[in-house]
Design an enzyme around this catalytic site. Structure first.
Site, PDB file in Angstrom:
ATOM      1  N   HIS A   1      40.117  43.306  24.078  1.00 31.43           N
ATOM      2  CA  HIS A   1      40.306  43.240  25.537  1.00 31.43           C
ATOM      3  C   HIS A   1      41.004  41.937  25.887  1.00 31.43           C
ATOM      4  O   HIS A   1      40.364  40.910  26.109  1.00 31.43           O
ATOM      5  CB  HIS A   1      38.945  43.366  26.224  1.00 31.43           C
ATOM      6  CG  HIS A   1      38.994  43.392  27.719  1.00 31.43           C
ATOM      7  ND1 HIS A   1      37.951  43.838  28.486  1.00 31.43           N
ATOM      8  CD2 HIS A   1      39.960  43.030  28.601  1.00 31.43           C
ATOM      9  CE1 HIS A   1      38.261  43.752  29.766  1.00 31.43           C
ATOM     10  NE2 HIS A   1      39.473  43.242  29.869  1.00 31.43           N
TER      11      HIS A   1
ATOM     12  N   GLU B   1      32.899  45.965  36.087  1.00 33.20           N
ATOM     13  CA  GLU B   1      33.124  44.512  36.002  1.00 33.20           C
ATOM     14  C   GLU B   1      32.631  43.919  37.314  1.00 33.20           C
ATOM     15  O   GLU B   1      31.728  43.097  37.349  1.00 33.20           O
ATOM     16  CB  GLU B   1      34.618  44.214  35.802  1.00 33.20           C
ATOM     17  CG  GLU B   1      34.937  42.716  35.802  1.00 33.20           C
ATOM     18  CD  GLU B   1      36.438  42.407  35.790  1.00 33.20           C
ATOM     19  OE1 GLU B   1      37.253  43.294  36.128  1.00 33.20           O
ATOM     20  OE2 GLU B   1      36.797  41.261  35.452  1.00 33.20           O
TER      21      GLU B   1
HETATM   22  N1  ADE Z   1      43.810  42.141  34.992  1.00 34.48           N
HETATM   23  C1  ADE Z   1      43.764  41.056  34.221  1.00 34.48           C
HETATM   24  N2  ADE Z   1      42.504  40.655  34.043  1.00 34.48           N
HETATM   25  C2  ADE Z   1      41.716  41.534  34.705  1.00 34.48           C
HETATM   26  C3  ADE Z   1      40.323  41.686  34.888  1.00 34.48           C
HETATM   27  N3  ADE Z   1      39.433  40.835  34.345  1.00 34.48           N
HETATM   28  N4  ADE Z   1      39.882  42.700  35.659  1.00 34.48           N
HETATM   29  C4  ADE Z   1      40.732  43.549  36.212  1.00 34.48           C
HETATM   30  N5  ADE Z   1      42.050  43.452  36.069  1.00 34.48           N
HETATM   31  C5  ADE Z   1      42.541  42.466  35.306  1.00 34.48           C
HETATM   32 ZN    ZN Z   2      40.411  42.800  31.632  1.00 36.85          ZN
END
Ligand code: ADE
Ligand code: ZN
Length: 337
Positions: free
Chosen positions: A16, A199
């Site tokens: 990731h 997230e």
């Molecule tokens: N694009 C880059 N980093 C990201 C993240 N942590 N969450 C969502 N989109 C992203």
């Molecule tokens: Zn990401």
């Protein structure tokens, strides 16, 4: 051997990583100058001082601003090579990298330019550093599904260059459901599927990434832990979660590292692994992310090894390469003093 050395030398994989998020301020200034672009900051230090985020969107605003200086194939090569050479120094043996084509085509950079530069650096790293790779094209979820379809059309002539598609950018208000048809199409095309979920957005987004988008892997996934039935299901499915501890701290999705969900995930048998997300913005690459959770949660060597193993098993490396990576990890664990 100290735990820091153990982590530094532990064979690792990263699943990731947004390549645009590895854009270090010093390189950003150098490329801006080369392209005759002036940045709205006086110095590298001033730019770094702006990396004080309150949430995902406050980060994304600077992330998109930063990538604006990237214009030529060489720029993308230099960006990617800088990341890969750091990873070689951190015992990272396999990487799966996202790029955001719409962040470049939107401002007039042809679709092929980032793809060629990134891929050339990945191929050089494979030959010279022994780091294997997969590339993943990520759709920006703040844009429409139609714009996603248009990007897919641009990508299809290059389909052999990348293994799958992801979904990133502003999570809240842009649920998985918005991209159902696009993901149906990508599945029919044979791409691996992944999506950022849970997230910042709710546990429901993790469920919908599984049930609506039918993903092979979830990026982050933290908030599935708020729904015990869902967390149990993620564990039973063996679904890999690509967790990013330093990102969670810097974007205020986790306020106390001693409460980070990676430990309860492991305890539940969830296939979670450690990743860096946007290391230039969050202040830590792979080893620093392992160190952060080890310091905060007191993980054992066996747990650190499990995180590394989950990364290998959750990767899209070939069966042969996976076996090699697992053998390297086993040998390291058996031999470390
Ligand atoms: N694009 C880059 N980093 C990201 C993240 N942590 N969450 C969502 N989109 C992203
Ligand atoms: Zn990401």
């Amino acid at each position: 051997m100290t735990i820091d050395t153990y982590i530094a030398d532990l064979p690792k994989v990263e699943l990731h990583l947004h390549i645009e998020g590895s854009f270090e301020p010093a390189l950003m200034f150098a490329i801006a100058e080369r392209n005759g672009i002036s940045l709205p900051y006086e110095s590298v230090y001033a730019l770094q001082s702006a990396y004080n985020f309150s949430d995902l969107q406050s980060f994304l605003d600077l992330y998109y601003q930063g990538m604006n200086v990237l214009q030529t194939e060489q720029d993308y090569y230099d960006l990617t090579w800088a990341y890969l050479s750091k990873m070689a120094a951190q015992s990272v043996q396999h990487v799966e990298i996202f790029w955001d084509p719409q962040g470049h085509t939107e401002r007039g950079v042809a679709f092929e330019i980032p793809l060629r530069g990134i891929k050339a650096a990945l191929n050089t790293a494979q030959a010279e550093l022994g780091i294997s790779h997969q590339l993943i094209m990520s759709f920006l979820r703040h844009m429409s599904e139609e714009e996603g379809f248009a990007t897919l059309e641009q990508a299809l002539p290059h389909r052999d260059a990348f293994i799958g598609v992801g979904l990133d950018s502003s999570e809240r208000g842009n649920p998985p459901e918005k991209f159902r048809r696009l993901f149906d199409r990508c599945r029919a095309e044979g791409f691996k599927l992944m999506a950022h979920a849970g997230e910042e957005g709710p546990a429901d987004y993790v469920r919908d990434a599984i049930d609506v988008l039918k993903v092979d892997r979830i990026d982050h996934g933290n908030r599935c832990m708020e729904d015990p039935d869902l967390a149990r299901r993620v564990a039973d499915l063996g679904l890999c979660l690509t967790v990013c501890p330093q990102s969670n701290m810097r974007l205020k999705n986790c306020l106390d590292i001693t409460q980070h969900p990676i430990k309860p995930m492991l305890d539940l048998g969830i296939a979670a692994c450690i990743n860096s997300d946007d290391p230039a913005y969050f202040g830590g690459y792979m080893s620093e992310n392992y160190q952060l959770v080890q310091d905060g949660l007191g993980l054992s060597r066996a747990e650190l090894g499990q995180l590394a193993r989950n990364g290998i098993n959750g990767s899209f490396a070939s069966a042969e390469r996976k076996a090699e990576l697992l053998a390297n990890l086993d040998a390291y664990e058996a031999g470390a003093a």
